[in-house]
Design a protein around this motif. Structure first.
Motif, PDB file in Angstrom:
ATOM      1  N   SER A 221      35.317 -38.498  44.619  1.00 32.46           N
ATOM      2  CA  SER A 221      33.934 -38.823  44.970  1.00 32.46           C
ATOM      3  C   SER A 221      33.047 -38.750  43.732  1.00 32.46           C
ATOM      4  O   SER A 221      32.163 -39.593  43.531  1.00 32.46           O
ATOM      5  N   ILE A 222      33.291 -37.725  42.903  1.00 28.68           N
ATOM      6  CA  ILE A 222      32.518 -37.591  41.662  1.00 28.68           C
ATOM      7  C   ILE A 222      32.846 -38.765  40.734  1.00 28.68           C
ATOM      8  O   ILE A 222      31.950 -39.400  40.171  1.00 28.68           O
ATOM      9  N   ALA A 223      34.136 -39.061  40.611  1.00 28.20           N
ATOM     10  CA  ALA A 223      34.558 -40.125  39.697  1.00 28.20           C
ATOM     11  C   ALA A 223      33.911 -41.462  40.040  1.00 28.20           C
ATOM     12  O   ALA A 223      33.729 -42.314  39.170  1.00 28.20           O
ATOM     13  N   PHE A 224      33.558 -41.642  41.339  1.00 32.44           N
ATOM     14  CA  PHE A 224      32.966 -42.926  41.719  1.00 32.44           C
ATOM     15  C   PHE A 224      31.507 -42.787  42.178  1.00 32.44           C
ATOM     16  O   PHE A 224      30.918 -43.730  42.703  1.00 32.44           O
ATOM     17  N   GLY A 225      30.944 -41.586  41.977  1.00 27.74           N
ATOM     18  CA  GLY A 225      29.509 -41.397  42.197  1.00 27.74           C
ATOM     19  C   GLY A 225      29.052 -41.480  43.645  1.00 27.74           C
ATOM     20  O   GLY A 225      27.967 -41.977  43.924  1.00 27.74           O
ATOM     21  N   VAL A 226      29.878 -40.966  44.574  1.00 28.54           N
ATOM     22  CA  VAL A 226      29.494 -41.021  45.997  1.00 28.54           C
ATOM     23  C   VAL A 226      29.165 -39.602  46.506  1.00 28.54           C
ATOM     24  O   VAL A 226      30.042 -38.741  46.533  1.00 28.54           O
TER      25      VAL A 226
END
Ligand code: U2F
Length: 456
Positions: free
Chosen positions: A360-365
Motif C-alpha cells: 500500500s505504501i509502495a503504491f501510495g494508497v
C-alpha cells in the motif's frame, strides 16, 4: 563431495502464509545478481509446487523437505495444525535435505527465514555464516527480540498480563507508542506453549548470533530509534524492502485470472474512487464482521474490489453480488500489487499484514485497518500513530458504521487527502530505496557480499 570454491547457498524457507514466496523472491533476486553463486531453496513439496510458475534460473535449484504431516492426513483447514506437524518435523527434515546437497556441492552459507532459528546451529556445524531474513517490519522484530525482557517486566500469568494491557512498552527503546495489548501473541499472552510461539522465542535468542539479519523494510521509512537499536543488538541489520518493489514481475501474484485489471481500467476516469478489500493469505474476518462489511459496502455505494477466498463466498448474504453487480467485483485472488498501483484505487481495507502494508505504501494508497493477530496491531500503531497514513476501523472491529465512516474519511474528507499526501511522500522514499543507488539495493548488495564472502 566434489571440492569446489564456488559459493553454494542453502536457502531454508518457512512454508506458511506469504513467507515462502517472499524468501523465494529474495533468492531469485540474489541468483540473478550472482549467476556464479548456486542457490538451493528448501521448502515443503506443496509450497515448492506453488512456486513452479516462476521462470527457471540455472543457478537456483528447488528441493523438498518433509512437511511432517501424517500419512493420509486430511486437512481440516486449520493452519495451526499444519504448523504444529511441520515444526515437529524440524530441524531433522532440513538437516537431511541440506546434507544430501552438501555432499554433492559443499554449502558455503545458510540463508533462512528468521522463524527457522535452528539454521544457526546448522550453519555453525557446517562452519559457515547464517544470514536470516525477517519478512516483517523492524518494530515487530524489536518486540520479538525483547521477549525475555518483556516477560520479566510484564509477566506471563493471565491475571497479571490482563491488568497491564494498556501499559506502554517505553522500556524498549523506540517502542513507547506500543502498549502491551499491541504485542503479538506468544510473547506474554496467547498459548505460549504453541509450537510456533516456542520457536519464535528461540528465534529471539538466536537472531543476535546471525552474521546478518535482512529486514523487509526501508531504512529511511521505518521508525528510526528502532532500527538504530536493532543495529546494536544484531551483528548486522540490513533493511532491504519493500520486496514488492524489488520484484519486477511475480508470476505468483501478478497474473490476473479474474480480470480485475480490466475491471479497474473501466474506472480509470475516476481516480482514487475504488476501495480494495483484502485480508492476506491466512485470516478471514468472523461471519458477523463479514456481514457488517457487506452492509457497509452495499450502503456506501462505493465501487469495490474484494479478494475473498472461495470458501467464504458462500457466507455472503443472498443477493449481495447481484445488487452490487457493476460496482463491485468479488474474486478469490487479485494481482494485489498491480491493483494497488492502479489509478482507480483510493483506499485499502486490510488486516495490517506487513506485505499488504508495504504494498500500500509502495503504491501510495491509504488504509483502513482491522488488525487480527501476530504483528498486525504493532503495524497498525505505526501506520496511524507514527506515519499517519491509515485509520483504524472505529471500535477495532468491522461494523457497518465504522467501515462507512472510514471510507468517507479516506475518500471524501480533508483528513483523507492529507493521508494521501503523506503516503505519497513515503511512496517516493520506498521507490528511491530500491533504485540503483538506494539504501535497500545497497543493503542487498552488502548481503550478497556476506554470502559470497563465506565461500572463501
Ligand atoms: C502473514 O500475513 P499474510 O500473508 O496473511 O498477509 P500479507 O503480509 O499482507 O501478505 C499477503 C500477500 O499476498 C498477496 C499480497 C501480499 O504480498 O500482495 N496477495 C495477492 O497478491 N492477492 C490476493 O488476492 C491476496 C494476497 C501474517 F499474517 C502477518 O502477520 C505478517 O505480517 C505477514 C508477514 O510476516 O505474514
Amino acid at each position: 563431495m566434489a571440492p569446489s570454491n564456488k559459493a553454494h547457498v542453502a536457502v531454508l524457507a518457512f512454508p506458511f502464509s506469504s513467507h515462502p514466496s517472499a524468501l523465494f523472491f529474495l533468492a531469485r533476486k540474489l541468483s540473478e545478481w550472482a549467476p556464479d553463486v548456486v542457490f538451493s531453496f528448501f521448502c515443503t513439496p506443496k509450497t515448492n509446487g506453488s512456486l513452479s510458475s516462476w521462470p527457471a534460473l540455472p543457478n537456483l535449484r528447488i528441493y523438498d523437505v518433509a512437511d511432517g504431516l501424517p500419512v493420509g492426513h486430511v486437512s481440516k483447514g486449520r493452519v495451526d495444525d499444519e504448523i504444529d506437524f511441520f515444526l515437529g518435523a524440524t530441524p531433522g527434515n532440513y538437516r537431511e535435505a541440506v546434507k544430501r546437497v552438501d555432499e554433492i556441492e559443499k554449502v558455503s552459507c545458510v540463508v533462512s527465514d528468521a522463524f527457522l532459528w535452528f539454521a544457526r546451529e546448522m550453519a555453525e556445524e557446517m562452519g559457515v555464516a547464517w544470514v536470516a531474513f525477517w519478512i516483517a517490519g523492524a518494530c515487530a522484530l524489536s518486540v520479538h527480540l525483547n521477549t525475555d525482557l518483556i516477560r520479566r517486566k510484564i509477566g506471563t500469568r493471565t491475571e497479571e498480563v490482563s491488568a497491564r494491557m494498556d501499559e506502554s512498552l517505553a522500556f524498549i527503546p523506540g517502542c513507547s507508542q506500543f502498549r502491551v495489548r499491541d504485542l503479538p501473541e506468544g510473547i506474554v499472552f496467547g498459548p505460549l506453549d504453541f509450537s510456533l510461539f516456542k520457536s519464535l522465542h528461540r528465534m529471539s535468542q538466536e537472531l543476535p548470533r546471525a552474521t546478518a539479519v535482512l529486514v523487509n523494510t526501508v531504512e529511511e521509512m521505518d521508525y528510526d530509534p528502532v532500527l538504530d537499536r536493532l543495529g546494536t543488538v544484531l551483528n548486522k541489520c540490513l533493511p532491504v524492502g519493500p520486496l514488492t518493489l524489488l520484484a519486477p514481475t511475480r508470476p505468483d501474484s501478478d497474473s490476473d485470472p479474474y480480470s480485475c485489471l480490466p475491471w479497474l481500467e473501466a474506472r480509470a476516469h475516476d481516480p482514487a474512487s475504488v476501495v480494495y478489500v483484502g485480508f492476506g493469505t491466512v485470516i478471514m474476518p468472523p461471519p458477523s464482521e463479514l456481514a457488517a462489511l457487506v452492509e457497509a459496502l452495499e450502503e456506501s455505494g462505493v465501487h469495490f474490489l474484494w479478494s475473498l477466498k472461495d470458501y467464504m463466498r458462500e457466507s455472503l448474504p443472498t443477493g449481495f453480488l447481484d445488487r452490487t453487480l457493476g460496482r463491485g467485483l468479488v474474486v478469490p485472488w487479485t494481482p494485489q500489487s498491480r491493483v494497488l498501483g492502479h489509478v482507480a484505487v483510493g483506499a485499502f481495507i486490510n488486516h495490517c499484514g506487513w506485505n499488504s502494508v508495504l504494498e500500500s505504501i509502495a503504491f501510495g494508497v491509504p488504509m483502513i485497518y482491522r488488525p487480527f493477530f501476530a504483528d498486525h496491531r504493532i503495524n497498525a500503531r505505526i501506520l496511524s500513530q507514527v506515519l499517519g497514513i491509515a485509520v483504524e476501523v472505529k471500535g477495532g472491529v468491522l461494523t457497518k458504521d465504522g467501515v462507512m465512516d472510514g471510507l468517507d474519511l479516506l475518500l471524501k474528507r480533508e483528513e483523507g487527502k492529507k493521508m494521501r499526501e503523506r503516503i505519497g511522500a513515503l511512496k517516493l522514499i520506498a521507490k528511491n530505496a530500491v533504485g540503483e543507488t538506494g539504501s535497500s539495493t545497497k543493503n542487498l548488495k552488502t548481503a550478497l557480499e556476506i554470502i559470497r564472502g563465506s565461500a572463501a
